[in-house]
Design a protein around this motif. Structure first.
Motif, PDB file in Angstrom:
ATOM      1  N   ALA A   1       0.817  -1.205   0.000  1.00  0.00           N
ATOM      2  CA  ALA A   1       0.000   0.000   0.000  1.00  0.00           C
ATOM      3  C   ALA A   1       0.856   1.264   0.000  1.00  0.00           C
ATOM      4  CB  ALA A   1      -0.932  -0.001   1.215  1.00  0.00           C
ATOM      5  N   ARG A   2       1.993   1.185   0.689  1.00  0.00           N
ATOM      6  CA  ARG A   2       2.886   2.345   0.760  1.00  0.00           C
ATOM      7  C   ARG A   2       4.267   1.848   1.144  1.00  0.00           C
ATOM      8  NH1 ARG A   2       3.594   6.458   4.960  1.00  0.00           N
ATOM      9  NH2 ARG A   2       2.035   5.363   6.220  1.00  0.00           N
ATOM     10  N   LYS A   3       5.293   2.570   0.695  1.00  0.00           N
ATOM     11  CA  LYS A   3       6.659   2.203   1.069  1.00  0.00           C
ATOM     12  C   LYS A   3       7.518   3.456   1.107  1.00  0.00           C
ATOM     13  CE  LYS A   3       7.793   1.078  -3.731  1.00  0.00           C
ATOM     14  NZ  LYS A   3       8.281   0.041  -4.674  1.00  0.00           N
ATOM     15  N   HIS A   4       8.609   3.348   1.863  1.00  0.00           N
ATOM     16  CA  HIS A   4       9.525   4.472   2.039  1.00  0.00           C
ATOM     17  C   HIS A   4      10.940   3.915   2.117  1.00  0.00           C
ATOM     18  CE1 HIS A   4      10.691   8.336   4.460  1.00  0.00           C
ATOM     19  NE2 HIS A   4      11.059   8.387   3.204  1.00  0.00           N
TER      20      HIS A   4
ATOM     21  N   TRP B   1       4.285  -0.745   4.086  1.00  0.00           N
ATOM     22  CA  TRP B   1       2.954  -0.994   4.629  1.00  0.00           C
ATOM     23  C   TRP B   1       2.282  -1.988   3.681  1.00  0.00           C
ATOM     24  CZ3 TRP B   1       5.799   3.228   5.185  1.00  0.00           C
ATOM     25  CH2 TRP B   1       5.809   3.890   6.429  1.00  0.00           C
ATOM     26  N   ILE B   2       2.091  -3.221   4.159  1.00  0.00           N
ATOM     27  CA  ILE B   2       1.632  -4.317   3.304  1.00  0.00           C
ATOM     28  C   ILE B   2       0.266  -4.799   3.771  1.00  0.00           C
ATOM     29  CG2 ILE B   2       2.153  -6.639   2.464  1.00  0.00           C
ATOM     30  CD1 ILE B   2       5.123  -6.011   3.005  1.00  0.00           C
ATOM     31  N   GLU B   3      -0.653  -4.943   2.821  1.00  0.00           N
ATOM     32  CA  GLU B   3      -1.997  -5.413   3.131  1.00  0.00           C
ATOM     33  C   GLU B   3      -2.220  -6.763   2.460  1.00  0.00           C
ATOM     34  OE1 GLU B   3      -4.519  -2.379   1.648  1.00  0.00           O
ATOM     35  OE2 GLU B   3      -3.890  -0.857   3.113  1.00  0.00           O
ATOM     36  N   ASP B   4      -2.871  -7.673   3.192  1.00  0.00           N
ATOM     37  CA  ASP B   4      -3.206  -8.991   2.662  1.00  0.00           C
ATOM     38  C   ASP B   4      -4.604  -9.344   3.126  1.00  0.00           C
ATOM     39  OD1 ASP B   4      -3.486 -11.813   2.187  1.00  0.00           O
ATOM     40  OD2 ASP B   4      -1.299 -11.919   1.985  1.00  0.00           O
ATOM     41  N   ARG B   5      -5.519  -9.572   2.178  1.00  0.00           N
ATOM     42  CA  ARG B   5      -6.912  -9.847   2.546  1.00  0.00           C
ATOM     43  C   ARG B   5      -7.078 -11.187   3.246  1.00  0.00           C
ATOM     44  NH1 ARG B   5     -10.525  -8.508  -2.642  1.00  0.00           N
ATOM     45  NH2 ARG B   5      -8.763  -9.416  -3.748  1.00  0.00           N
ATOM     46  N   ASP B   6      -6.083 -12.059   3.118  1.00  0.00           N
ATOM     47  CA  ASP B   6      -6.123 -13.314   3.864  1.00  0.00           C
ATOM     48  C   ASP B   6      -5.651 -13.130   5.303  1.00  0.00           C
ATOM     49  OD1 ASP B   6      -7.049 -14.787   1.705  1.00  0.00           O
ATOM     50  OD2 ASP B   6      -5.039 -15.106   0.926  1.00  0.00           O
ATOM     51  N   GLY B   7      -5.255 -11.905   5.668  1.00  0.00           N
ATOM     52  CA  GLY B   7      -4.813 -11.626   7.028  1.00  0.00           C
ATOM     53  C   GLY B   7      -3.299 -11.551   7.129  1.00  0.00           C
TER      54      GLY B   7
ATOM     55  N   ARG C   1       3.732  -1.632  10.194  1.00  0.00           N
ATOM     56  CA  ARG C   1       4.556  -1.673   8.987  1.00  0.00           C
ATOM     57  C   ARG C   1       5.695  -2.675   9.164  1.00  0.00           C
ATOM     58  NH1 ARG C   1       6.741   2.211  12.134  1.00  0.00           N
ATOM     59  NH2 ARG C   1       8.956   2.674  11.996  1.00  0.00           N
ATOM     60  N   TYR C   2       6.316  -3.029   8.025  1.00  0.00           N
ATOM     61  CA  TYR C   2       7.529  -3.833   8.028  1.00  0.00           C
ATOM     62  C   TYR C   2       8.714  -2.891   7.832  1.00  0.00           C
ATOM     63  CZ  TYR C   2       4.602  -7.971   7.575  1.00  0.00           C
ATOM     64  OH  TYR C   2       3.677  -8.959   7.802  1.00  0.00           O
ATOM     65  N   ARG C   3       9.824  -3.163   8.564  1.00  0.00           N
ATOM     66  CA  ARG C   3      10.935  -2.211   8.541  1.00  0.00           C
ATOM     67  C   ARG C   3      12.273  -2.938   8.659  1.00  0.00           C
ATOM     68  NH1 ARG C   3      14.217   1.052  11.795  1.00  0.00           N
ATOM     69  NH2 ARG C   3      14.330   3.242  11.113  1.00  0.00           N
ATOM     70  N   SER C   4      13.261  -2.429   7.921  1.00  0.00           N
ATOM     71  CA  SER C   4      14.647  -2.874   8.067  1.00  0.00           C
ATOM     72  C   SER C   4      15.560  -1.674   7.896  1.00  0.00           C
ATOM     73  CB  SER C   4      15.003  -3.953   7.043  1.00  0.00           C
ATOM     74  OG  SER C   4      15.155  -3.383   5.755  1.00  0.00           O
ATOM     75  N   SER C   5      16.709  -1.728   8.553  1.00  0.00           N
ATOM     76  CA  SER C   5      17.695  -0.655   8.459  1.00  0.00           C
ATOM     77  C   SER C   5      19.078  -1.282   8.567  1.00  0.00           C
ATOM     78  CB  SER C   5      17.474   0.378   9.572  1.00  0.00           C
ATOM     79  OG  SER C   5      18.335   1.481   9.410  1.00  0.00           O
ATOM     80  N   PHE C   6      19.974  -0.936   7.656  1.00  0.00           N
ATOM     81  CA  PHE C   6      21.294  -1.553   7.643  1.00  0.00           C
ATOM     82  C   PHE C   6      22.333  -0.579   7.094  1.00  0.00           C
ATOM     83  CE2 PHE C   6      18.989  -2.508   3.780  1.00  0.00           C
ATOM     84  CZ  PHE C   6      19.895  -2.218   2.775  1.00  0.00           C
TER      85      PHE C   6
END
Length: 337
Positions: A133-136, A155-161, A187-192
């Motif tokens: 849905a959105r990413k940065h 920001w990830i959406e999945d209708r199956d949950g 949201r999902y996040r990583s930093s390296f």
């Protein structure tokens, strides 16, 4: 006279033979076997099989999915599900069907079923595709350490949950680099640090790299969001001036710095942290216009929360893509007036 008699006998014989032949054909016609496979009364009639395919979603198996394209290649069968999510086929008897399904917003699926009845009902469940849905994706350059970090937020959406998402990771094409994004609140996040990238990539080379965002489902389906690139690394000499060590502030606080001149849109931000007697973040103050070289903190809502102690602050500059350059930190003391 003899000639005439023979002629008459011949004609009578022809009539007799002709009449018997017609009678024989009529009798044979009544008893002839029916050999039309499409004639229900024929001995070799092929009974048509009726097969109904119902397509439903994993996240809600009670509701059919309309508009799904189904095909059975072996029998040249094809169809699109109706408003109830169903397709009805009539076909020759077979042992099994191999049904392929394809629809927008769902992963393609294949189902093999055994056909045992004259009327059959089968259900095919489709797995919903996750949606980014959105990413940065941005860089963070630290002037003090001269190190560059890359951060991906998705920001990830999945209708199956959310439980249907197995793993999310960032991959660098043509290399073995993988960095897993952790789920943090919404949201999902990583930093390296870019030192983790293969080949000793410099901050100047970052903008030439293409990254893929890979989302794997628990049922082995996956999507690849590509490409993801860093627009720039802001590596400027960002110099904060005051307040500084040896300076005691009371009341409102005036922050000053050496201005920078960048050939693109940007703004400043001040991050203020108390370090004694407790460590806590006071706040961030932004956006400060690019043409400014100072900022006066005089918001009563913030100043009332300040207590006597030691504080540190950094200056940041950020572009419209979210890339950040951060100055070294300055320390000062603060006392209530």
């Amino acid at each position: 006279m003899q000639f005439c008699w023979r002629y008459q006998k011949h004609r009578f014989g022809l009539r007799l033979v002709g009449g018997f032949g017609l009678w024989l054909l009529g009798v044979m016609g009544c008893d002839a076997p029916r050999l039309n496979p499409f004639d229900p009364r024929a001995e070799n009639y092929i009974q048509k099989i009726r097969t109904r395919i119902s397509v439903r979603a994993m996240y809600n198996p009670t509701v059919g999915i309309p508009g799904v394209f189904l095909v059975e290649e072996k029998l040249n069968l094809a169809g699109v599900t109706d408003a109830r999510g169903e397709v009805l086929w009539e076909h020759d008897p077979v042992d099994s069907l191999i049904v392929h399904a394809r629809a927008d917003e769902f992963f393609p699926a294949t189902m093999r079923v055994k056909v045992q009845e004259e009327a059959n009902q089968f259900t095919l469940l489709l797995n919903a595709r996750p949606v980014v849905a959105r990413k940065h994706f941005y860089s963070f350059y630290n002037v003090a350490s001269q190190k560059t970090r890359l951060t991906m937020e998705a920001w990830i959406e999945d209708r199956d949950g959310p439980g249907d998402i197995g793993v999310v990771y960032l991959a660098l094409l043509d290399t073995s680099f993988r960095d897993t994004l952790e789920f943090d609140e919404e949201r999902y996040r990583s930093s390296f640090n870019i030192s983790r990238l293969p080949g000793e990539v410099s901050k100047e080379e970052i903008t030439g790299l293409d990254f893929s965002l890979v989302i794997k489902n628990t049922v082995r389906d996956s999507i690849i969001d590509h490409p993801n690139t860093i627009r720039r690394v802001i590596a400027v000499n960002l110099v904060p001036l005051q307040p500084n060590v040896g300076r005691t502030e009371t009341g409102s606080i005036l922050f000053k710095w050496e201005p920078v001149n960048l050939p693109y849109e940007y703004f400043y931000r001040i991050v203020l942290v108390q370090i004694t007697p407790v460590t806590q973040k006071v706040g961030e103050f932004a956006p400060i216009a690019a043409g400014e070289s100072q900022y006066k903190l005089e918001d009563p809502a913030v100043l009332d929360r300040l207590t006597d102690g030691t504080y540190t602050w950094v200056l940041q500059v950020e572009d419209r893509f979210g890339n950040v350059c951060q100055s070294k930190a300055l320390v000062f003391d603060y006392f209530k007036s």
